[in-house]
Design a protein around this motif. Structure first.
Motif, PDB file in Angstrom:
ATOM      1  N   ALA A  28       0.821  -1.213   0.000  1.00 21.40           N
ATOM      2  CA  ALA A  28       0.000   0.000   0.000  1.00 21.40           C
ATOM      3  C   ALA A  28       0.855   1.263   0.000  1.00 21.40           C
ATOM      4  O   ALA A  28       0.325   2.366  -0.132  1.00 21.40           O
ATOM      5  CB  ALA A  28      -0.931   0.004   1.211  1.00 21.40           C
ATOM      6  N   GLY A  29       2.165   1.113   0.164  1.00 23.57           N
ATOM      7  CA  GLY A  29       3.065   2.249   0.085  1.00 23.57           C
ATOM      8  C   GLY A  29       3.645   2.719   1.396  1.00 23.57           C
ATOM      9  O   GLY A  29       4.403   3.695   1.421  1.00 23.57           O
ATOM     10  N   ALA A  30       3.313   2.037   2.508  1.00 18.09           N
ATOM     11  CA  ALA A  30       3.825   2.466   3.812  1.00 18.09           C
ATOM     12  C   ALA A  30       5.206   1.874   4.083  1.00 18.09           C
ATOM     13  O   ALA A  30       5.490   0.738   3.696  1.00 18.09           O
ATOM     14  CB  ALA A  30       2.867   2.020   4.916  1.00 18.09           C
ATOM     15  N   THR A  31       6.055   2.642   4.766  1.00 19.25           N
ATOM     16  CA  THR A  31       7.284   2.076   5.322  1.00 19.25           C
ATOM     17  C   THR A  31       6.866   1.127   6.432  1.00 19.25           C
ATOM     18  O   THR A  31       6.257   1.547   7.415  1.00 19.25           O
ATOM     19  CB  THR A  31       8.184   3.184   5.883  1.00 19.25           C
ATOM     20  N   THR A  32       7.159  -0.162   6.272  1.00 13.82           N
ATOM     21  CA  THR A  32       6.578  -1.191   7.129  1.00 13.82           C
ATOM     22  C   THR A  32       7.653  -1.992   7.828  1.00 13.82           C
ATOM     23  O   THR A  32       8.599  -2.476   7.197  1.00 13.82           O
ATOM     24  CB  THR A  32       5.679  -2.133   6.297  1.00 13.82           C
ATOM     25  N   HIS A  33       7.504  -2.131   9.142  1.00  9.70           N
ATOM     26  CA  HIS A  33       8.446  -2.869   9.977  1.00  9.70           C
ATOM     27  C   HIS A  33       7.728  -4.063  10.587  1.00  9.70           C
ATOM     28  O   HIS A  33       6.673  -3.913  11.198  1.00  9.70           O
ATOM     29  CB  HIS A  33       8.994  -1.984  11.093  1.00  9.70           C
ATOM     30  N   MET A  34       8.317  -5.252  10.470  1.00 14.15           N
ATOM     31  CA  MET A  34       7.734  -6.471  11.024  1.00 14.15           C
ATOM     32  C   MET A  34       8.420  -6.831  12.328  1.00 14.15           C
ATOM     33  O   MET A  34       9.658  -6.806  12.421  1.00 14.15           O
ATOM     34  CB  MET A  34       7.913  -7.629  10.033  1.00 14.15           C
ATOM     35  N   VAL A  35       7.626  -7.147  13.355  1.00 19.36           N
ATOM     36  CA  VAL A  35       8.146  -7.630  14.632  1.00 19.36           C
ATOM     37  C   VAL A  35       7.533  -9.000  14.883  1.00 19.36           C
ATOM     38  O   VAL A  35       6.312  -9.122  15.055  1.00 19.36           O
ATOM     39  CB  VAL A  35       7.798  -6.677  15.791  1.00 19.36           C
ATOM     40  N   ALA A  81       5.050 -18.326  19.112  1.00 20.77           N
ATOM     41  CA  ALA A  81       4.840 -18.319  20.560  1.00 20.77           C
ATOM     42  C   ALA A  81       6.039 -17.775  21.323  1.00 20.77           C
ATOM     43  O   ALA A  81       5.944 -17.518  22.525  1.00 20.77           O
ATOM     44  CB  ALA A  81       4.516 -19.737  21.041  1.00 20.77           C
ATOM     45  N   ALA A  82       7.168 -17.590  20.648  1.00 23.89           N
ATOM     46  CA  ALA A  82       8.396 -17.140  21.321  1.00 23.89           C
ATOM     47  C   ALA A  82       8.510 -15.620  21.412  1.00 23.89           C
ATOM     48  O   ALA A  82       9.449 -15.110  22.041  1.00 23.89           O
ATOM     49  CB  ALA A  82       9.624 -17.702  20.605  1.00 23.89           C
ATOM     50  N   LEU A  83       7.589 -14.875  20.791  1.00 19.86           N
ATOM     51  CA  LEU A  83       7.627 -13.419  20.907  1.00 19.86           C
ATOM     52  C   LEU A  83       7.617 -13.027  22.383  1.00 19.86           C
ATOM     53  O   LEU A  83       6.796 -13.529  23.155  1.00 19.86           O
ATOM     54  CB  LEU A  83       6.423 -12.813  20.196  1.00 19.86           C
ATOM     55  N   ASP A  84       8.523 -12.134  22.783  1.00 22.34           N
ATOM     56  CA  ASP A  84       8.592 -11.781  24.200  1.00 22.34           C
ATOM     57  C   ASP A  84       8.704 -10.266  24.395  1.00 22.34           C
ATOM     58  O   ASP A  84       8.879  -9.503  23.441  1.00 22.34           O
ATOM     59  CB  ASP A  84       9.731 -12.517  24.916  1.00 22.34           C
ATOM     60  N   ALA A  85       8.574  -9.855  25.650  1.00 19.56           N
ATOM     61  CA  ALA A  85       8.547  -8.427  25.973  1.00 19.56           C
ATOM     62  C   ALA A  85       9.854  -7.731  25.634  1.00 19.56           C
ATOM     63  O   ALA A  85       9.853  -6.577  25.170  1.00 19.56           O
ATOM     64  CB  ALA A  85       8.213  -8.244  27.450  1.00 19.56           C
ATOM     65  N   ALA A  86      10.965  -8.398  25.835  1.00 24.48           N
ATOM     66  CA  ALA A  86      12.260  -7.778  25.548  1.00 24.48           C
ATOM     67  C   ALA A  86      12.388  -7.441  24.063  1.00 24.48           C
ATOM     68  O   ALA A  86      12.875  -6.364  23.689  1.00 24.48           O
ATOM     69  CB  ALA A  86      13.395  -8.697  25.984  1.00 24.48           C
ATOM     70  N   GLN A  87      11.935  -8.358  23.212  1.00 27.51           N
ATOM     71  CA  GLN A  87      11.969  -8.111  21.772  1.00 27.51           C
ATOM     72  C   GLN A  87      11.089  -6.917  21.409  1.00 27.51           C
ATOM     73  O   GLN A  87      11.468  -6.065  20.601  1.00 27.51           O
ATOM     74  CB  GLN A  87      11.510  -9.363  21.026  1.00 27.51           C
ATOM     75  N   LEU A  88       9.907  -6.857  22.011  1.00 28.81           N
ATOM     76  CA  LEU A  88       8.999  -5.742  21.746  1.00 28.81           C
ATOM     77  C   LEU A  88       9.587  -4.425  22.227  1.00 28.81           C
ATOM     78  O   LEU A  88       9.516  -3.401  21.522  1.00 28.81           O
ATOM     79  CB  LEU A  88       7.650  -5.996  22.418  1.00 28.81           C
ATOM     80  N   GLU A  89      10.179  -4.431  23.406  1.00 29.78           N
ATOM     81  CA  GLU A  89      10.757  -3.192  23.943  1.00 29.78           C
ATOM     82  C   GLU A  89      11.883  -2.679  23.053  1.00 29.78           C
ATOM     83  O   GLU A  89      11.995  -1.469  22.811  1.00 29.78           O
ATOM     84  CB  GLU A  89      11.242  -3.437  25.376  1.00 29.78           C
ATOM     85  N   ARG A  90      12.709  -3.585  22.534  1.00 33.70           N
ATOM     86  CA  ARG A  90      13.784  -3.171  21.625  1.00 33.70           C
ATOM     87  C   ARG A  90      13.204  -2.562  20.348  1.00 33.70           C
ATOM     88  O   ARG A  90      13.682  -1.541  19.854  1.00 33.70           O
ATOM     89  CB  ARG A  90      14.678  -4.369  21.274  1.00 33.70           C
ATOM     90  N   LEU A 121      -4.032 -11.746  16.778  1.00 38.44           N
ATOM     91  CA  LEU A 121      -4.065 -12.661  17.922  1.00 38.44           C
ATOM     92  C   LEU A 121      -3.449 -14.028  17.618  1.00 38.44           C
ATOM     93  O   LEU A 121      -3.833 -15.032  18.208  1.00 38.44           O
ATOM     94  CB  LEU A 121      -5.514 -12.841  18.413  1.00 38.44           C
ATOM     95  N   GLU A 122      -2.466 -14.065  16.699  1.00 36.44           N
ATOM     96  CA  GLU A 122      -1.758 -15.321  16.436  1.00 36.44           C
ATOM     97  C   GLU A 122      -0.419 -15.379  17.175  1.00 36.44           C
ATOM     98  O   GLU A 122       0.356 -16.302  16.968  1.00 36.44           O
ATOM     99  CB  GLU A 122      -1.536 -15.512  14.931  1.00 36.44           C
ATOM    100  N   THR A 123      -0.170 -14.406  18.040  1.00 31.60           N
ATOM    101  CA  THR A 123       0.965 -14.433  18.952  1.00 31.60           C
ATOM    102  C   THR A 123       0.396 -14.369  20.373  1.00 31.60           C
ATOM    103  O   THR A 123      -0.787 -14.082  20.553  1.00 31.60           O
ATOM    104  CB  THR A 123       1.912 -13.242  18.687  1.00 31.60           C
ATOM    105  N   PRO A 124       1.185 -14.628  21.412  1.00 36.43           N
ATOM    106  CA  PRO A 124       0.623 -14.683  22.774  1.00 36.43           C
ATOM    107  C   PRO A 124      -0.096 -13.388  23.161  1.00 36.43           C
ATOM    108  O   PRO A 124       0.442 -12.284  22.963  1.00 36.43           O
ATOM    109  CB  PRO A 124       1.858 -14.924  23.646  1.00 36.43           C
ATOM    110  N   PHE A 125      -1.292 -13.519  23.735  1.00 35.88           N
ATOM    111  CA  PHE A 125      -2.077 -12.335  24.063  1.00 35.88           C
ATOM    112  C   PHE A 125      -1.378 -11.445  25.079  1.00 35.88           C
ATOM    113  O   PHE A 125      -1.514 -10.221  25.038  1.00 35.88           O
ATOM    114  CB  PHE A 125      -3.457 -12.732  24.588  1.00 35.88           C
ATOM    115  N   ALA A 126      -0.604 -12.036  25.981  1.00 39.66           N
ATOM    116  CA  ALA A 126       0.145 -11.217  26.947  1.00 39.66           C
ATOM    117  C   ALA A 126       1.062 -10.243  26.207  1.00 39.66           C
ATOM    118  O   ALA A 126       1.256  -9.101  26.641  1.00 39.66           O
ATOM    119  CB  ALA A 126       0.960 -12.108  27.876  1.00 39.66           C
ATOM    120  N   MET A 127       1.605 -10.680  25.061  1.00 43.15           N
ATOM    121  CA  MET A 127       2.476  -9.804  24.274  1.00 43.15           C
ATOM    122  C   MET A 127       1.657  -8.773  23.487  1.00 43.15           C
ATOM    123  O   MET A 127       2.147  -7.673  23.202  1.00 43.15           O
ATOM    124  CB  MET A 127       3.348 -10.626  23.329  1.00 43.15           C
ATOM    125  N   THR A 128       0.429  -9.107  23.140  1.00 46.27           N
ATOM    126  CA  THR A 128      -0.454  -8.121  22.517  1.00 46.27           C
ATOM    127  C   THR A 128      -0.682  -6.958  23.468  1.00 46.27           C
ATOM    128  O   THR A 128      -0.652  -5.786  23.070  1.00 46.27           O
ATOM    129  CB  THR A 128      -1.800  -8.761  22.136  1.00 46.27           C
TER     130      THR A 128
END
Length: 312
Positions: A60-67, A123-132, A148-155
């Motif tokens: 769609a034209g956005a600068t897009t970053h995947m986490v 399922a391995a997505l974690d808070a430290a990765q998100l914070e970085r 909601l295909e990753t852990p809801f706690a991380m959502t």
């Protein structure tokens, strides 16, 4: 939707979510229990709601970053190369031991599908990765899109980090499961389809009127706005102050896989560009319409120029 104007960046979209390999079988019909059925064709390609939506936002034209996370298996190279080829930034995609997520999809002649998702590395997505990721991207992302295909706690962690950074939060609540109501005040726009809205609210959504009631349920619990999508019947946007109906673009359906993801990614990109919500919904609806005319998941998602052509 006030936060859309408060973002600090021009057009950046940060997608927090799943990265899968899609194993898709096409057949004239679904097999009966215990039956072996000969299919028509087979595809192996990038999928996952997060990855599909990142591809859509980038196209769609956005600068897009995947986490997100992938495994250290043979599928990891396939999915990361596909994301990179679509123009998605992969700096915050982490490799973890084990398998990359997998979705097994069956598509029948009428274009409908059923899907079994095995999360694996997601399922391995974690808070430290998100914070970085948020520390690095808070100044360059205007919208965060998550599912909601990753852990809801991380959502919840991602939504709080986005809120603290002044980034607009869009939640595509799929696959729908009962959620902690703490999420809703953190969400600027929730985008369920009619099935997901029904499951989350307990209101059977089968008309515009019932979609309005379901949308009000989300807003009453703190969400800034709710956009209930209903396939060929269009969508209903509910805010604290208004309700609006948005017509769909009529097309011949071939395969509905990734249609909702195309809608979400183009919606996020349009909001990140600063377009009015009505225009953003119109572009998202056109993107979803184009997607259902094609077979496949991420490969079926259209570009901005294709959306322009359809709307013109």
């Amino acid at each position: 939707m006030d936060q859309a104007a408060a973002g600090t960046a021009e057009g950046g979209v940060l997608v927090v979510g799943s990265i899968n390999v899609d194993v898709t079988a096409f057949a004239p019909r679904a097999p009966q229990p215990g039956e072996t059925l000969t299919g028509d064709s087979f595809e192996l390609q990038l999928g996952g709601k997060g990855a599909n939506q990142a591809v859509a936002a980038a196209r769609a034209g956005a600068t897009t970053h995947m986490v997100g996370c992938v495994g250290d298996d043979a599928f990891a190279g396939l999915v990361t190369s596909s994301l990179g080829a679509a123009g998605v930034d992969l700096e915050h995609v982490r490799t973890v031991p084990g398998h990359t997520g997998v979705a097994h999809i069956r598509v029948v002649e009428q274009g409908e599908n059923d899907i079994v998702v095995i999360p694996e590395a997601n399922a391995a997505l974690d808070a430290a990765q998100l914070e970085r990721a948020f520390a690095a991207l808070a100044g360059t992302a205007r919208v965060m899109l998550t599912q909601l295909e990753t852990p809801f706690a991380m959502t919840l962690v991602a939504a709080r980090l986005a809120r603290d950074a002044g980034i607009t939060v869009i939640l595509d609540p799929a696959p729908a499961v009962p959620l902690d109501h703490a999420i809703w005040p953190l969400v600027d726009l929730v985008k369920p389809n009619e099935t997901e809205a029904s499951l989350l609210t307990g209101i059977r959504v089968d008309s515009r009127e019932s979609a309005e009631r379901a949308g009000r349920w989300f807003v009453d619990r703190g969400a800034g706005a709710a956009l209930i999508t209903m396939g060929g019947e269009g969508s209903v946007l509910v805010t604290a102050a208004s309700v609006s109906h948005h017509e769909s673009v009529r097309v011949d359906v071939v395969d509905t896989t990734a249609a909702g993801d195309a809608f979400a990614g183009h919606l996020a990109a349009s909001i990140a560009r600063g377009l009015p919500i009505e225009q953003a919904i119109r572009r998202a609806g056109a993107a979803g319409a184009i997607t259902v005319t094609r077979r496949g998941s991420s490969s079926s998602v259209p570009t901005a120029s294709e959306v322009d052509a359809l709307l013109s």
